[in-house]
Design an enzyme around this catalytic site. Sequence first.
Site, PDB file in Angstrom:
ATOM      1  N   CYS A  51       0.813  -1.229   0.000  1.00  0.00           N
ATOM      2  CA  CYS A  51       0.000   0.000   0.000  1.00  0.00           C
ATOM      3  C   CYS A  51       0.845   1.277   0.000  1.00  0.00           C
ATOM      4  CB  CYS A  51      -0.952   0.016   1.190  1.00  0.00           C
ATOM      5  SG  CYS A  51      -2.000  -1.434   1.248  1.00  0.00           S
ATOM      6  N   HIS A  87      -3.378   7.277   2.723  1.00  0.00           N
ATOM      7  CA  HIS A  87      -3.767   5.956   2.213  1.00  0.00           C
ATOM      8  C   HIS A  87      -5.128   5.610   2.815  1.00  0.00           C
ATOM      9  CE1 HIS A  87      -4.010   1.838   1.245  1.00  0.00           C
ATOM     10  NE2 HIS A  87      -3.621   1.370   2.416  1.00  0.00           N
ATOM     11  N   ASN A 143     -10.135  -0.199   0.347  1.00  0.00           N
ATOM     12  CA  ASN A 143      -8.687  -0.065   0.316  1.00  0.00           C
ATOM     13  C   ASN A 143      -8.177  -0.594  -1.031  1.00  0.00           C
ATOM     14  OD1 ASN A 143      -5.929  -0.350   0.581  1.00  0.00           O
ATOM     15  ND2 ASN A 143      -5.998  -1.278   2.617  1.00  0.00           N
TER      16      ASN A 143
HETATM   17  O1  UT7 Z   1      -3.389  -1.178   3.722  1.00  0.00           O
HETATM   18  C1  UT7 Z   1      -3.092  -1.866   4.880  1.00  0.00           C
HETATM   19  C2  UT7 Z   1      -4.120  -2.956   5.009  1.00  0.00           C
HETATM   20  N1  UT7 Z   1      -4.656  -3.283   6.262  1.00  0.00           N
HETATM   21  C3  UT7 Z   1      -5.224  -2.452   7.166  1.00  0.00           C
HETATM   22  O2  UT7 Z   1      -5.150  -1.266   7.135  1.00  0.00           O
HETATM   23  C4  UT7 Z   1      -5.987  -3.150   8.252  1.00  0.00           C
HETATM   24  C5  UT7 Z   1      -5.909  -2.468   9.589  1.00  0.00           C
HETATM   25  N2  UT7 Z   1      -6.836  -3.086  10.486  1.00  0.00           N
HETATM   26  C6  UT7 Z   1      -8.173  -2.802  10.480  1.00  0.00           C
HETATM   27  O3  UT7 Z   1      -8.615  -1.999   9.682  1.00  0.00           O
HETATM   28  C7  UT7 Z   1      -9.038  -3.447  11.507  1.00  0.00           C
HETATM   29  O4  UT7 Z   1      -8.242  -4.160  12.423  1.00  0.00           O
HETATM   30  C8  UT7 Z   1     -10.136  -4.399  10.922  1.00  0.00           C
HETATM   31  C9  UT7 Z   1     -11.131  -3.587  10.141  1.00  0.00           C
HETATM   32  C10 UT7 Z   1      -9.490  -5.456  10.025  1.00  0.00           C
HETATM   33  C11 UT7 Z   1     -10.863  -5.114  12.059  1.00  0.00           C
HETATM   34  O5  UT7 Z   1     -11.469  -4.123  12.891  1.00  0.00           O
HETATM   35  P1  UT7 Z   1     -11.277  -4.170  14.463  1.00  0.00           P
HETATM   36  O6  UT7 Z   1     -12.015  -3.047  15.031  1.00  0.00           O
HETATM   37  O7  UT7 Z   1      -9.810  -4.261  14.753  1.00  0.00           O
HETATM   38  O8  UT7 Z   1     -12.018  -5.513  14.813  1.00  0.00           O
HETATM   39  P2  UT7 Z   1     -11.518  -6.733  15.729  1.00  0.00           P
HETATM   40  O9  UT7 Z   1     -10.762  -7.685  14.887  1.00  0.00           O
HETATM   41  O10 UT7 Z   1     -10.855  -6.190  16.963  1.00  0.00           O
HETATM   42  O11 UT7 Z   1     -12.903  -7.354  16.145  1.00  0.00           O
HETATM   43  C12 UT7 Z   1     -13.867  -6.623  16.916  1.00  0.00           C
HETATM   44  C13 UT7 Z   1     -15.190  -7.382  16.889  1.00  0.00           C
HETATM   45  C14 UT7 Z   1     -15.063  -8.850  17.236  1.00  0.00           C
HETATM   46  O12 UT7 Z   1     -16.245  -9.248  17.915  1.00  0.00           O
HETATM   47  P3  UT7 Z   1     -16.319  -9.313  19.529  1.00  0.00           P
HETATM   48  O13 UT7 Z   1     -15.228 -10.267  19.916  1.00  0.00           O
HETATM   49  O14 UT7 Z   1     -16.064  -7.923  19.998  1.00  0.00           O
HETATM   50  O15 UT7 Z   1     -17.698  -9.801  19.765  1.00  0.00           O
HETATM   51  C15 UT7 Z   1     -14.985  -9.522  15.897  1.00  0.00           C
HETATM   52  O16 UT7 Z   1     -15.446 -10.843  15.948  1.00  0.00           O
HETATM   53  O17 UT7 Z   1     -15.735  -7.333  15.547  1.00  0.00           O
HETATM   54  C16 UT7 Z   1     -15.935  -8.668  15.064  1.00  0.00           C
HETATM   55  N3  UT7 Z   1     -15.595  -8.669  13.648  1.00  0.00           N
HETATM   56  C17 UT7 Z   1     -16.480  -8.539  12.668  1.00  0.00           C
HETATM   57  N4  UT7 Z   1     -17.810  -8.406  12.668  1.00  0.00           N
HETATM   58  C18 UT7 Z   1     -18.435  -8.296  11.497  1.00  0.00           C
HETATM   59  C19 UT7 Z   1     -14.347  -8.760  13.107  1.00  0.00           C
HETATM   60  N5  UT7 Z   1     -14.422  -8.693  11.755  1.00  0.00           N
HETATM   61  C20 UT7 Z   1     -15.731  -8.554  11.463  1.00  0.00           C
HETATM   62  C21 UT7 Z   1     -16.446  -8.441  10.264  1.00  0.00           C
HETATM   63  N6  UT7 Z   1     -17.794  -8.304  10.325  1.00  0.00           N
HETATM   64  N7  UT7 Z   1     -15.836  -8.446   9.047  1.00  0.00           N
END
Ligand code: UT7
Length: 330
Positions: free
Chosen positions: A115, A255, A285
Site C-alpha cells: 500500500c 492511504h 482499500n
Molecule cells: O493497507 C493496509 C491494510 N490493512 C489495514 O489497514 C488493516 C488495519 N486493520 C483494520 O482496519 C481493523 O483491524 C479491521 C477492520 C481489520 C478489524 O477491525 P477491528 O475493530 O480491529 O475488529 P476486531 O478484529 O478487533 O474485532 C472486533 C469485533 C469482534 O467481535 P467481539 O469479539 O467484539 O464480539 C470480531 O469478531 O468485531 C468482530 N468482527 C467482525 N464483525 C463483522 C471482526 N471482523 C468482522 C467483520 N464483520 N468483518
Amino acid sequence: MNKKCVGIIGLGSYVPQRIMTNKELEQRMDTSDQWIVERTGIHERRVAAENESTSDLATKAAQKALEDAKLSAAEIDLIIVATASPDMVFPATACVVQENIKAVNAAAFDISAVCSGFLYALITGSQFIKAGMYRKVLVIGAETLSRFTDWSDRNTGMLFGDGAGAAVLGETPEGYGILGVDLGADGGGAELLKIPAGGSRHPATNETILQKQHFIHMNGNEVFKFAVKVMGETTLKALKNANLTASDITYLVPHQANIRIIQSAAKRLGMPMEKVVVNINKYGNTSAASIPIALDEAVKSGTIKSGDIVALAGFGGGLTWASSIMKWCK
Ligand code: UT7
C-alpha cells in the site's frame, strides 16, 4: 547542490465499473453493512471484470494522466508501476503498460511496497529527474486485489477494492513540487500482512490452494496499531525535511485503509477532517492505487488548487511507510 524542482504535472485514475456493496458481502461472510461502515468507513468497493487485469486498469489511468499532462506516450522516459497484484510474477506489469500505451522510449519496472507502493514509486521516479537522467516519469499505483481476496474471510474480505491512479512527474517551477519526503520499512513485521504462497518460499501446489494460501492473510489488529502510529510519524518527518509544520498543510491525502486510521492520523497532526481527502466509502482499500485515486479526485473536483501544500502519507505490508509533502503547481 542540485536545485531542480520536481512534481506532478498530470494525473489520471480509473476504477472498474462493477460495484460490490456491503449488502452483497453479507451474503458471502458473517458480517453486516453496519459493522463494516462503523469499523472501516467502507460502503462499497469496485471489482475488476473477468477480462480486466492490473495492467488494464493501469493503462487507462496512465492514458488519462498523459492527457492531463498534455504529453504523448513517446515523451515518457520511465514507467514505474507500484502493485501487489501484478499481472504475472514476471515480466513487470510496467512492461505490459509500456506496450499498451506505446511508450516506446521508456524504461519500465515494478515496485513492490504494497500500500506504500505509489509513494515509493513517486519518490524513486522523482530522483531520476532530479539527477538529470530523465525528464518525464510515469508512476502508477494499480491493483486488482479482488483476485487475492477471500470473500468469506471476515478479517480481510470487506476491506479491499480494485483501481488505478497515475501521475506524470516532471520539472516544476522553483518552489513548487516535492518539498520533503520520508521512506521507511520494518521487515520484522513482514508476517503481519502477506500472500503466503505463489512465490519461491511456497510455490503453488494443490495443498496451497486448498489451504487458501494464495489469498491475503492479515493480522488486522497489529496492522491497525502500526498504522495509527506510523501515519502521523512519517508525515511529521517529511514535513521536517520540507522545513514546514503540520499547520502548513492545506490538504492531507492519506492511504485509504480504514476511516479510523485516517481520523487518528489527522488528530495526531492536529488537522480537522475538512482538510483530509477521504474516498474510502466508495472504493475501500485499493492499496497502491488509493493515494493517486484520491489525489486525482481532489484535484479534478477543484478541492486541491495551485499553491496548496499537499501531504501524501501511506503505510502497508512489508511493513512499509512513506510520505511526501508537495506544493501543488497545476
Ligand atoms: O493497507 C493496509 C491494510 N490493512 C489495514 O489497514 C488493516 C488495519 N486493520 C483494520 O482496519 C481493523 O483491524 C479491521 C477492520 C481489520 C478489524 O477491525 P477491528 O475493530 O480491529 O475488529 P476486531 O478484529 O478487533 O474485532 C472486533 C469485533 C469482534 O467481535 P467481539 O469479539 O467484539 O464480539 C470480531 O469478531 O468485531 C468482530 N468482527 C467482525 N464483525 C463483522 C471482526 N471482523 C468482522 C467483520 N464483520 N468483518
